[in-house]
Write a protein that holds these residues in place. Structure first.
Motif, PDB file in Angstrom:
ATOM      1  N   GLU A 142       0.736  -1.229   0.031  1.00  0.00           N
ATOM      2  CA  GLU A 142      -0.034   0.035   0.132  1.00  0.00           C
ATOM      3  C   GLU A 142       0.990   1.143  -0.027  1.00  0.00           C
ATOM      4  OE1 GLU A 142      -3.115   0.435  -0.184  1.00  0.00           O
ATOM      5  OE2 GLU A 142      -4.276  -1.313   0.684  1.00  0.00           O
ATOM      6  N   PRO A 143       0.468   2.349  -0.508  1.00  0.00           N
ATOM      7  CA  PRO A 143       1.151   3.547  -0.612  1.00  0.00           C
ATOM      8  C   PRO A 143       1.362   4.043   0.877  1.00  0.00           C
ATOM      9  CG  PRO A 143      -0.622   3.671  -2.284  1.00  0.00           C
ATOM     10  CD  PRO A 143      -0.624   2.523  -1.412  1.00  0.00           C
ATOM     11  N   ALA A 144       2.529   4.843   1.116  1.00  0.00           N
ATOM     12  CA  ALA A 144       2.934   5.147   2.530  1.00  0.00           C
ATOM     13  C   ALA A 144       1.876   6.043   3.221  1.00  0.00           C
ATOM     14  CB  ALA A 144       4.286   5.936   2.419  1.00  0.00           C
ATOM     15  N   ARG A 145       1.156   6.819   2.339  1.00  0.00           N
ATOM     16  CA  ARG A 145       0.011   7.824   2.963  1.00  0.00           C
ATOM     17  C   ARG A 145      -1.158   6.923   3.369  1.00  0.00           C
ATOM     18  NH1 ARG A 145      -3.771   8.006  -0.910  1.00  0.00           N
ATOM     19  NH2 ARG A 145      -3.107   7.579  -3.082  1.00  0.00           N
ATOM     20  N   VAL A 146      -1.372   5.920   2.639  1.00  0.00           N
ATOM     21  CA  VAL A 146      -2.353   4.908   3.344  1.00  0.00           C
ATOM     22  C   VAL A 146      -2.149   4.277   4.568  1.00  0.00           C
ATOM     23  CG1 VAL A 146      -3.826   2.855   2.749  1.00  0.00           C
ATOM     24  CG2 VAL A 146      -3.198   4.500   0.708  1.00  0.00           C
ATOM     25  N   LYS A 147      -0.948   3.912   4.568  1.00  0.00           N
ATOM     26  CA  LYS A 147      -0.381   3.317   5.841  1.00  0.00           C
ATOM     27  C   LYS A 147      -0.398   4.187   7.104  1.00  0.00           C
ATOM     28  CE  LYS A 147       2.591  -0.004   3.484  1.00  0.00           C
ATOM     29  NZ  LYS A 147       4.096  -0.201   3.193  1.00  0.00           N
ATOM     30  N   GLN A 148      -0.036   5.490   6.646  1.00  0.00           N
ATOM     31  CA  GLN A 148       0.003   6.616   7.686  1.00  0.00           C
ATOM     32  C   GLN A 148      -1.437   6.789   8.134  1.00  0.00           C
ATOM     33  OE1 GLN A 148       2.143   9.470   5.512  1.00  0.00           O
ATOM     34  NE2 GLN A 148       3.918   8.278   5.536  1.00  0.00           N
ATOM     35  N   ALA A 149      -2.089   7.148   7.264  1.00  0.00           N
ATOM     36  CA  ALA A 149      -3.581   7.252   7.720  1.00  0.00           C
ATOM     37  C   ALA A 149      -4.069   6.331   8.585  1.00  0.00           C
ATOM     38  CB  ALA A 149      -4.401   7.505   6.526  1.00  0.00           C
ATOM     39  N   ARG A 152      -2.617   6.334  12.036  1.00  0.00           N
ATOM     40  CA  ARG A 152      -3.261   7.395  12.750  1.00  0.00           C
ATOM     41  C   ARG A 152      -4.504   7.322  13.520  1.00  0.00           C
ATOM     42  NH1 ARG A 152      -0.961  12.789  13.663  1.00  0.00           N
ATOM     43  NH2 ARG A 152      -2.626  13.910  14.534  1.00  0.00           N
ATOM     44  N   ALA A 172       5.078   5.642  12.793  1.00  0.00           N
ATOM     45  CA  ALA A 172       5.179   5.380  11.052  1.00  0.00           C
ATOM     46  C   ALA A 172       6.736   4.747  10.873  1.00  0.00           C
ATOM     47  CB  ALA A 172       4.971   6.917  10.518  1.00  0.00           C
ATOM     48  N   ALA A 177       6.546   3.317   7.200  1.00  0.00           N
ATOM     49  CA  ALA A 177       5.974   4.454   6.101  1.00  0.00           C
ATOM     50  C   ALA A 177       6.305   5.872   7.078  1.00  0.00           C
ATOM     51  CB  ALA A 177       4.452   4.019   6.395  1.00  0.00           C
ATOM     52  N   LEU A 179       7.330   9.451   7.618  1.00  0.00           N
ATOM     53  CA  LEU A 179       6.821  10.762   7.219  1.00  0.00           C
ATOM     54  C   LEU A 179       7.645  11.569   6.298  1.00  0.00           C
ATOM     55  CD1 LEU A 179       4.915  12.121  10.249  1.00  0.00           C
ATOM     56  CD2 LEU A 179       4.059  10.601   8.711  1.00  0.00           C
TER      57      LEU A 179
END
Length: 262
Positions: A142-149, A152, A172, A177, A179
């Motif tokens: 999965e894209p890093a932004r998806v994992k981060q979201a 969180r 993160a 993933a 930031l």
């Protein structure tokens, strides 16, 4: 290019199905035997030609694992169990049977499960990162932004707002993933100091695990002789921080674990 994800499985014959081990999900259908994909760690069940095979001769070990988990839950204390044996003896089979029983009983227990791979064993926090990503329901690619979201969102459910801001940037990093936009002064300082980064990640993980242990938490690692050292250091710290919380760390490995991670 057939796959379970696309809804088109791979047809296999009896011989091929018999050669595939429990990492693969082979199912018997009206059309014959079909390879549905690879099982996730902890989800495999031993099969022969698509039929489940019972676990035999491991009653004592299963009772020990079950009793330890019951102690963790009833006494609200942290415990670690290490199961070592040579390849082929049945460590993974024992783990699968135990996890199957654990999940079948239901309850508040949460599970973080991962299986080490010799190809990525050198990636720092690779094994614990895999366990957390699976618990969060995000794929490794999965894209890093998806994992981060997703991370969180999960942290917001177990930590207060101030704690989320402390833990999230370093959590993160742990799940692989990191930031890109660094808004945390603490993270910015740690990025330039390896020792400081390790310390901040440890503190964040300890705070996170203690919060997770409002409900019993089981962290299970298979083939841990291939684990990265950073994962085991984090778990060691978590066991100490959550000593009076319901945490069980269960490690299944070959004997070289002792030499690789004394």
């Amino acid at each position: 290019e057939t796959s379970a994800a696309s809804g088109r499985w791979i047809s296999v014959d009896e011989v091929t199905a018999g050669l595939l081990d429990a990492r693969f999900d082979v199912r018997r259908t009206d059309a014959g035997l079909e390879l549905a994909g690879e099982s996730g760690p902890g989800d495999e069940s031993r099969k022969l030609l698509g039929l489940a095979v019972p676990c035999i001769g491991r009653d004592r070990e299963l009772r020990t694992l079950e009793a330890t988990l019951e102690e963790v839950e009833s006494e609200r204390i942290a415990r670690a169990v290490i199961v070592t044996a040579d390849a082929g003896v049945g460590k993974s089979r024992l783990r699968r049977e135990w996890l199957h029983r654990v999940r079948a009983r239901g309850g508040e227990l949460r599970t973080w499960i991962a299986r080490a791979d010799p190809l990525d064993s050198r990636a720092p926090h690779g094994l614990i990162g895999q366990a957390i990503r699976r618990a969060l329901g995000v794929a490794d690619d999965e894209p890093a932004r998806v994992k981060q979201a997703r991370l969180r969102e999960h942290l917001a459910g177990v930590l207060d707002e101030e704690a989320v801001e402390r833990v999230w940037p370093f959590a993160a990093e742990i799940i692989g993933a990191p930031l890109v936009a660094v808004t945390s002064r603490s993270l910015a300082a740690a990025r330039g100091d390896r020792a400081l980064m390790a310390e901040r990640m440890r503190l964040a993980f300890e705070e996170w695990i203690v919060a997770e242990c409002k409900h019993p938490l089981l962290i299970g690692l298979d083939d841990a002789h291939w684990s990265d050292a950073a994962t085991l250091r984090l778990l060691d710290a978590a066991l100490a921080a959550a000593a009076e919380h319901p945490l069980l760390v269960a490690i299944f490995a070959r004997p070289p674990l002792r030499d690789a991670h004394p």
